[in-house]
Write a protein that holds these residues in place. Structure first.
Motif, PDB file in Angstrom:
ATOM      1  N   MET A  36       0.826  -1.211   0.000  1.00  0.00           N
ATOM      2  CA  MET A  36       0.000   0.000   0.000  1.00  0.00           C
ATOM      3  C   MET A  36       0.859   1.259   0.000  1.00  0.00           C
ATOM      4  SD  MET A  36      -3.137  -0.595  -0.330  1.00  0.00           S
ATOM      5  CE  MET A  36      -4.389  -1.843  -0.164  1.00  0.00           C
ATOM      6  N   VAL A  37       1.977   1.217   0.700  1.00  0.00           N
ATOM      7  CA  VAL A  37       2.891   2.367   0.693  1.00  0.00           C
ATOM      8  C   VAL A  37       3.438   2.575  -0.721  1.00  0.00           C
ATOM      9  CG1 VAL A  37       5.111   3.239   1.540  1.00  0.00           C
ATOM     10  CG2 VAL A  37       3.484   2.193   3.137  1.00  0.00           C
ATOM     11  N   ASP A  38       3.801   1.483  -1.395  1.00  0.00           N
ATOM     12  CA  ASP A  38       4.290   1.585  -2.772  1.00  0.00           C
ATOM     13  C   ASP A  38       3.204   2.089  -3.718  1.00  0.00           C
ATOM     14  OD1 ASP A  38       6.768   0.677  -1.958  1.00  0.00           O
ATOM     15  OD2 ASP A  38       6.417  -1.392  -2.587  1.00  0.00           O
ATOM     16  N   LEU A  39       2.004   1.550  -3.573  1.00  0.00           N
ATOM     17  CA  LEU A  39       0.900   1.957  -4.446  1.00  0.00           C
ATOM     18  C   LEU A  39       0.539   3.425  -4.250  1.00  0.00           C
ATOM     19  CD1 LEU A  39      -1.420  -1.160  -4.228  1.00  0.00           C
ATOM     20  CD2 LEU A  39      -0.257  -0.313  -6.263  1.00  0.00           C
ATOM     21  N   THR A  40       0.531   3.873  -3.009  1.00  0.00           N
ATOM     22  CA  THR A  40       0.168   5.266  -2.745  1.00  0.00           C
ATOM     23  C   THR A  40       1.157   6.222  -3.383  1.00  0.00           C
ATOM     24  OG1 THR A  40      -0.976   6.525  -1.017  1.00  0.00           O
ATOM     25  CG2 THR A  40       1.288   5.925  -0.546  1.00  0.00           C
ATOM     26  N   ALA A  41       2.417   5.802  -3.518  1.00  0.00           N
ATOM     27  CA  ALA A  41       3.430   6.657  -4.142  1.00  0.00           C
ATOM     28  C   ALA A  41       3.110   6.927  -5.610  1.00  0.00           C
ATOM     29  CB  ALA A  41       4.808   6.013  -4.014  1.00  0.00           C
ATOM     30  N   LEU A  42       2.359   6.034  -6.262  1.00  0.00           N
ATOM     31  CA  LEU A  42       1.992   6.238  -7.668  1.00  0.00           C
ATOM     32  C   LEU A  42       1.044   7.422  -7.847  1.00  0.00           C
ATOM     33  CD1 LEU A  42       1.454   2.536  -8.800  1.00  0.00           C
ATOM     34  CD2 LEU A  42       3.404   4.032  -9.307  1.00  0.00           C
ATOM     35  N   GLY A  43       0.444   7.893  -6.755  1.00  0.00           N
ATOM     36  CA  GLY A  43      -0.440   9.052  -6.809  1.00  0.00           C
ATOM     37  C   GLY A  43       0.184  10.295  -6.214  1.00  0.00           C
ATOM     38  N   GLY A  44       1.459  10.210  -5.858  1.00  0.00           N
ATOM     39  CA  GLY A  44       2.148  11.349  -5.264  1.00  0.00           C
ATOM     40  C   GLY A  44       2.686  12.309  -6.317  1.00  0.00           C
ATOM     41  N   VAL A  45       3.066  13.476  -5.874  1.00  0.00           N
ATOM     42  CA  VAL A  45       3.558  14.512  -6.780  1.00  0.00           C
ATOM     43  C   VAL A  45       4.777  14.049  -7.584  1.00  0.00           C
ATOM     44  CG1 VAL A  45       4.554  16.846  -6.885  1.00  0.00           C
ATOM     45  CG2 VAL A  45       2.567  16.398  -5.431  1.00  0.00           C
ATOM     46  N   PRO A  46       5.791  13.399  -6.971  1.00  0.00           N
ATOM     47  CA  PRO A  46       6.952  13.001  -7.780  1.00  0.00           C
ATOM     48  C   PRO A  46       6.593  12.043  -8.916  1.00  0.00           C
ATOM     49  CG  PRO A  46       7.503  12.919  -5.450  1.00  0.00           C
ATOM     50  CD  PRO A  46       6.026  13.137  -5.534  1.00  0.00           C
ATOM     51  N   ALA A  47       5.820  11.002  -8.625  1.00  0.00           N
ATOM     52  CA  ALA A  47       5.469  10.024  -9.659  1.00  0.00           C
ATOM     53  C   ALA A  47       4.606  10.648 -10.747  1.00  0.00           C
ATOM     54  CB  ALA A  47       4.754   8.828  -9.031  1.00  0.00           C
ATOM     55  N   LEU A  48       3.593  11.410 -10.349  1.00  0.00           N
ATOM     56  CA  LEU A  48       2.703  12.008 -11.345  1.00  0.00           C
ATOM     57  C   LEU A  48       3.411  13.072 -12.174  1.00  0.00           C
ATOM     58  CD1 LEU A  48      -0.622  12.257  -9.317  1.00  0.00           C
ATOM     59  CD2 LEU A  48       0.041  10.538 -11.012  1.00  0.00           C
ATOM     60  N   THR A  49       4.334  13.807 -11.551  1.00  0.00           N
ATOM     61  CA  THR A  49       5.107  14.807 -12.291  1.00  0.00           C
ATOM     62  C   THR A  49       6.012  14.132 -13.310  1.00  0.00           C
ATOM     63  OG1 THR A  49       5.041  16.323 -10.411  1.00  0.00           O
ATOM     64  CG2 THR A  49       6.746  16.728 -12.064  1.00  0.00           C
ATOM     65  N   LEU A  50       6.665  13.049 -12.900  1.00  0.00           N
ATOM     66  CA  LEU A  50       7.545  12.313 -13.813  1.00  0.00           C
ATOM     67  C   LEU A  50       6.756  11.763 -14.998  1.00  0.00           C
ATOM     68  CD1 LEU A  50      10.305  11.081 -14.506  1.00  0.00           C
ATOM     69  CD2 LEU A  50       9.662   9.115 -13.086  1.00  0.00           C
ATOM     70  N   ILE A  51       5.639  11.099 -14.723  1.00  0.00           N
ATOM     71  CA  ILE A  51       4.822  10.518 -15.793  1.00  0.00           C
ATOM     72  C   ILE A  51       4.319  11.612 -16.728  1.00  0.00           C
ATOM     73  CG2 ILE A  51       2.612   9.356 -16.244  1.00  0.00           C
ATOM     74  CD1 ILE A  51       3.186   7.769 -13.593  1.00  0.00           C
ATOM     75  N   THR A  52       3.804  12.688 -16.153  1.00  0.00           N
ATOM     76  CA  THR A  52       3.285  13.787 -16.967  1.00  0.00           C
ATOM     77  C   THR A  52       4.392  14.416 -17.799  1.00  0.00           C
ATOM     78  OG1 THR A  52       1.551  14.234 -15.342  1.00  0.00           O
ATOM     79  CG2 THR A  52       2.066  15.989 -16.897  1.00  0.00           C
ATOM     80  N   GLY A  53       5.547  14.633 -17.185  1.00  0.00           N
ATOM     81  CA  GLY A  53       6.673  15.218 -17.910  1.00  0.00           C
ATOM     82  C   GLY A  53       7.118  14.365 -19.085  1.00  0.00           C
ATOM     83  N   LEU A  54       7.195  13.059 -18.871  1.00  0.00           N
ATOM     84  CA  LEU A  54       7.595  12.156 -19.954  1.00  0.00           C
ATOM     85  C   LEU A  54       6.571  12.158 -21.091  1.00  0.00           C
ATOM     86  CD1 LEU A  54       8.977   9.172 -17.841  1.00  0.00           C
ATOM     87  CD2 LEU A  54      10.294  10.823 -19.190  1.00  0.00           C
ATOM     88  N   VAL A  55       5.293  12.172 -20.740  1.00  0.00           N
ATOM     89  CA  VAL A  55       4.249  12.222 -21.767  1.00  0.00           C
ATOM     90  C   VAL A  55       4.313  13.545 -22.526  1.00  0.00           C
ATOM     91  CG1 VAL A  55       1.748  12.303 -22.149  1.00  0.00           C
ATOM     92  CG2 VAL A  55       2.724  10.556 -20.651  1.00  0.00           C
ATOM     93  N   LEU A  56       4.501  14.646 -21.796  1.00  0.00           N
ATOM     94  CA  LEU A  56       4.600  15.949 -22.461  1.00  0.00           C
ATOM     95  C   LEU A  56       5.794  16.005 -23.418  1.00  0.00           C
ATOM     96  CD1 LEU A  56       3.665  18.409 -19.579  1.00  0.00           C
ATOM     97  CD2 LEU A  56       2.340  17.919 -21.646  1.00  0.00           C
ATOM     98  N   LEU A  57       6.927  15.468 -22.979  1.00  0.00           N
ATOM     99  CA  LEU A  57       8.099  15.433 -23.869  1.00  0.00           C
ATOM    100  C   LEU A  57       7.818  14.604 -25.110  1.00  0.00           C
ATOM    101  CD1 LEU A  57      11.076  15.152 -21.351  1.00  0.00           C
ATOM    102  CD2 LEU A  57      10.545  17.062 -22.889  1.00  0.00           C
ATOM    103  N   TYR A  58       7.165  13.468 -24.940  1.00  0.00           N
ATOM    104  CA  TYR A  58       6.793  12.632 -26.090  1.00  0.00           C
ATOM    105  C   TYR A  58       5.901  13.414 -27.053  1.00  0.00           C
ATOM    106  CZ  TYR A  58       3.923   9.529 -28.836  1.00  0.00           C
ATOM    107  OH  TYR A  58       3.226   8.960 -29.866  1.00  0.00           O
ATOM    108  N   LEU A  59       4.892  14.102 -26.509  1.00  0.00           N
ATOM    109  CA  LEU A  59       3.969  14.851 -27.356  1.00  0.00           C
ATOM    110  C   LEU A  59       4.676  15.992 -28.088  1.00  0.00           C
ATOM    111  CD1 LEU A  59       0.871  14.949 -24.985  1.00  0.00           C
ATOM    112  CD2 LEU A  59       1.114  13.615 -27.105  1.00  0.00           C
TER     113      LEU A  59
END
Length: 197
Positions: A36-59
């Motif tokens: 649960m600690v690992d899963l909750t990190a997937l909704g945290g600012v660092p993980a979401l920022t990284l995912i969003t940043g990578l998608v934005l760079l791809y686009l």
């Protein structure tokens, strides 16, 4: 929630997820708490920022500037809305059980639940737009929804949110993602003209 009508429900759920003999311990095996600690990190600012940043760079690299702007506005707008709602409601974190992860902000709505709904559902909709097969589109949305549900559930399990915080986060985040998807559909012919021209 403001009038306290949800208090009994919220407290029952939080207590149901703890060992009655020791409220510091969640129910289930030790590995479940770690998961649960690992899963909750997937909704945290660092993980979401990284995912969003990578998608934005791809686009940007793939010259889909309209989609990049839409994603950036959707996710930044969702983050601002979350902050405003938290400040507006100013609900403190649950104090009925120990928090199993460190938290700093207010409780309502759940930022993790709302942000994961905004990011994963928005990105899921974006990816599904380019997929023609209905089964694959369904799978994409199912994965986005499943991640969103797991992250929200982890927040309650870890004792850092009331269930109604998470329900509100899911609802508002999904509504925001849907609104952004509708804007994307409305703009789609213009995007195609821009990209072809």
């Amino acid at each position: 929630m403001i009038e306290g009508d949800t208090r009994v429900f919220d407290e029952r759920v939080l207590l149901a997820l703890r060992d009655p003999a020791d409220l510091k311990r969640p129910i289930g095996p030790a590995w479940l708490e770690s998961a649960m600690v690992d899963l909750t990190a997937l909704g945290g600012v660092p993980a979401l920022t990284l995912i969003t940043g990578l998608v934005l760079l791809y686009l940007i690299v793939s010259r889909r500037f309209g989609n990049a702007v839409l994603v950036a506005c959707s996710i930044l707008g969702g983050a601002v809305l979350t902050k405003l709602l938290k400040m507006g409601f100013a609900r403190p974190r649950p104090d009925l059980v120990d928090h199993l992860v460190n938290v700093q902000s207010l409780s309502f709505p759940s930022g993790h639940a709302m942000a994961s709904a905004v990011v994963y559902l928005t990105l899921g909709a974006l990816v599904a737009r380019v997929e023609r097969r209905r089964a694959v589109r369904g799978y994409i949305f199912a994965v986005a929804g499943f991640l969103t549900l797991l992250i929200g559930a982890s927040r309650v399990y870890l004792g850092v949110h009331y269930p109604t915080d998470v329900l509100a986060g899911w609802t508002i985040g999904a509504a925001w993602a849907l609104a952004c998807w509708l804007v994307a559909r409305w703009l789609r012919p213009r995007d195609n003209e821009t990209e072809e021209g």
